[in-house]
Design a protein around this motif. Structure first.
Motif, PDB file in Angstrom:
ATOM      1  N   ASP A 145      -0.029   7.541  -0.115  1.00 58.65           N
ATOM      2  CA  ASP A 145       0.592   6.152  -0.298  1.00 58.65           C
ATOM      3  C   ASP A 145      -0.580   5.314  -1.290  1.00 58.65           C
ATOM      4  O   ASP A 145      -0.328   4.680  -2.056  1.00 58.65           O
ATOM      5  CB  ASP A 145       1.013   5.308   0.714  1.00 58.65           C
ATOM      6  N   LYS A 146      -1.608   5.576  -0.782  1.00 59.79           N
ATOM      7  CA  LYS A 146      -2.938   4.824  -1.321  1.00 59.79           C
ATOM      8  C   LYS A 146      -3.043   5.122  -2.722  1.00 59.79           C
ATOM      9  O   LYS A 146      -3.269   4.651  -3.803  1.00 59.79           O
ATOM     10  CB  LYS A 146      -4.122   5.039  -0.738  1.00 59.79           C
ATOM     11  N   SER A 149      -0.256   3.903  -4.924  1.00 59.44           N
ATOM     12  CA  SER A 149      -0.321   2.305  -5.278  1.00 59.44           C
ATOM     13  C   SER A 149      -1.270   2.030  -6.270  1.00 59.44           C
ATOM     14  O   SER A 149      -1.393   1.113  -6.926  1.00 59.44           O
ATOM     15  CB  SER A 149      -0.995   1.961  -4.020  1.00 59.44           C
ATOM     16  N   LYS A 150      -2.178   3.048  -6.597  1.00 54.72           N
ATOM     17  CA  LYS A 150      -3.071   2.897  -7.738  1.00 54.72           C
ATOM     18  C   LYS A 150      -2.647   3.357  -9.360  1.00 54.72           C
ATOM     19  O   LYS A 150      -3.045   3.100 -10.245  1.00 54.72           O
ATOM     20  CB  LYS A 150      -4.450   3.524  -7.510  1.00 54.72           C
ATOM     21  N   LYS A 172       7.964   4.048  -4.383  1.00 55.04           N
ATOM     22  CA  LYS A 172       7.060   2.797  -4.475  1.00 55.04           C
ATOM     23  C   LYS A 172       6.132   2.902  -5.874  1.00 55.04           C
ATOM     24  O   LYS A 172       5.457   1.884  -6.033  1.00 55.04           O
ATOM     25  CB  LYS A 172       5.920   3.000  -3.361  1.00 55.04           C
TER      26      LYS A 172
END
Length: 416
Positions: A145-146, A149-150, A172
């Motif tokens: 997820d991290k 997210s970028k 996402k």
């Protein structure tokens, strides 16, 4: 930004976009150029073509840095040229299919840098898909997820089935697919005169076969020019404007189906698509885009700063930055916006245009701007704008040739 490109294929528009990108590298933090073909074998000699453009850039770099010292050296660009997946589409994603390009994407995302990494997709998407596949199979869900997210994706047209797979499996991820990328360029004669006949970099700018610079909106969208705001996809700017509501199953180019790829197997998948004005979202800025390009090409052959034109600096109050300014105002009250501290580095006279940019504003009524062609402008905030937003664009232009401008965007939040 990392560019994925099918350069070397039958349409030379990627060469055109790469040349245009080179003269904008003072305003783009480029992290990679990945040769990524939607159909393999498709292009030929991709890395050689890319390096030819970089060689031409190196030839003109001494002149470019006279006009802006932020232009990077050519050797650093060569080091970021990588080869992506050796075969096409999702068939080349999975165990044991890592490529130089997919590993480079992972390395770039993992840098200790708070900024998002934009993938400007001028080609198929399976090199990014492979990077995501590997991360998903080697890291914890939290770390995946991290990583996601970028990332940001600006996909031109959709050119294989990997984009749909990415959107389906990583909902996402901010994923733009723009299919309204044509109609904004000038005619062939304009590019011949103002680009192709201008120095070493102009010589490698390919002549049009089908459409000119179809891929350029992907990086024009991210240029920090005071107008663009990439994290706000509905704000609009040089790379277009996009709906805040993701659209279901935006299909790729028709040749994806013709090559027997079934992206609908991943349906439903969601992406951000062009706003209701479509290609007009780019077209309204086309003269400014081309004047900017013309000026930058002139920089490549001008070794004296005073012999070329440069962008004015639009200043709101005492703010000389290019950041978006957010202000609050009460419905029924008047506010004043002041740009009298704006200046031109070449000492040229300036003109001012303030405009209500209605499309990204939540207030859709009429708005009266008092003295919209002066340094100071007043607005009476309508009562019916209560609780809504108003986007005001200031355009400051010089009177030299080519005529250059800078922008400032002011977002007014209207209170009760």
């Amino acid at each position: 930004m990392i560019v994925t490109t099918d350069i070397g294929g039958s349409d030379p528009d990627d060469i055109q976009s790469l040349v245009h990108l080179m003269v904008m590298l003072n305003d783009v933090d480029l992290e990679g150029i990945i040769s990524q073909h939607a159909w393999v074998p498709y292009g030929t000699g991709a890395d050689g073509i890319i390096n030819d453009v970089i060689d031409a850039y190196e030839d003109v770099l001494p002149n470019l840095i006279v006009h802006d010292k932020r232009y990077p050296n050519a050797s650093s660009i060569r080091q970021m040229v990588k080869t992506g997946q050796p075969h096409a589409a999702m068939a080349c994603v999975g165990e044991g299919k890592d490529s130089e390009g997919s590993e480079w994407i992972i390395k770039a995302v993992d840098k200790k840098d708070a900024r998002p990494l934009w993938i400007a997709a001028w080609s198929g998407m399976n090199t990014l898909a492979q990077a995501l596949w590997k991360v998903s199979h080697t890291r914890s869900p939290k770390d995946v997820d991290k990583f996601v997210s970028k990332l940001r994706v600006y996909d031109i047209l959709g050119q294989d089935d990997a984009g749909a797979w990415i959107a389906k499996n990583y909902p996402k991820l901010i994923y733009i697919r723009n299919k309204s990328v044509y109609g904004w360029p000038k005619n062939d004669e304009w590019y011949r005169k103002h680009v192709q006949e201008v120095g070493p970099l102009g010589k490698v700018y390919a002549s049009r076969r089908w459409a000119t610079e179809g891929d350029s909106p992907s990086f024009l969208y991210c240029i920090n020019n005071g107008l663009n705001s990439p994290e706000h996809i509905d704000y609009g700017g040089w790379g277009g404007r996009f709906s805040r509501i993701r659209k279901e199953n935006i299909e790729s180019m028709d040749w994806v189906k013709k090559n027997n790829l079934d992206e609908m197997q991943y349906a439903p998948y969601l992406m951000y698509g062009a706003s209701e004005e479509g290609g007009r979202a780019i077209n309204i800025w086309t003269d400014d885009i081309h004047n900017d390009f013309m000026a930058r090409m002139a920089w490549t052959v001008t070794n004296n700063y005073s012999d070329a034109n440069h962008h004015p600096v639009a200043v709101i109050g005492n703010d000389k930055s290019r950041r978006i300014i957010t202000v609050s105002a009460k419905a029924g009250k008047e506010i004043c916006l002041n740009a009298e501290n704006s200046f031109d580095p070449d000492g040229n006279p300036l003109s001012f245009v303030w405009q209500f940019y209605k499309e990204p504003s939540s207030y859709k009524g009429n708005l009266l701007l008092e003295s919209p062609n002066t340094e100071r402008m007043r607005i009476l905030i309508p009562e019916e704008a209560r609780g809504k937003t108003i986007h005001i664009i200031l355009k400051v232009s010089d009177n030299a040739l080519p005529n250059l401008c800078s922008y400032r965007r002011i977002v007014i939040n209207v209170k009760g």
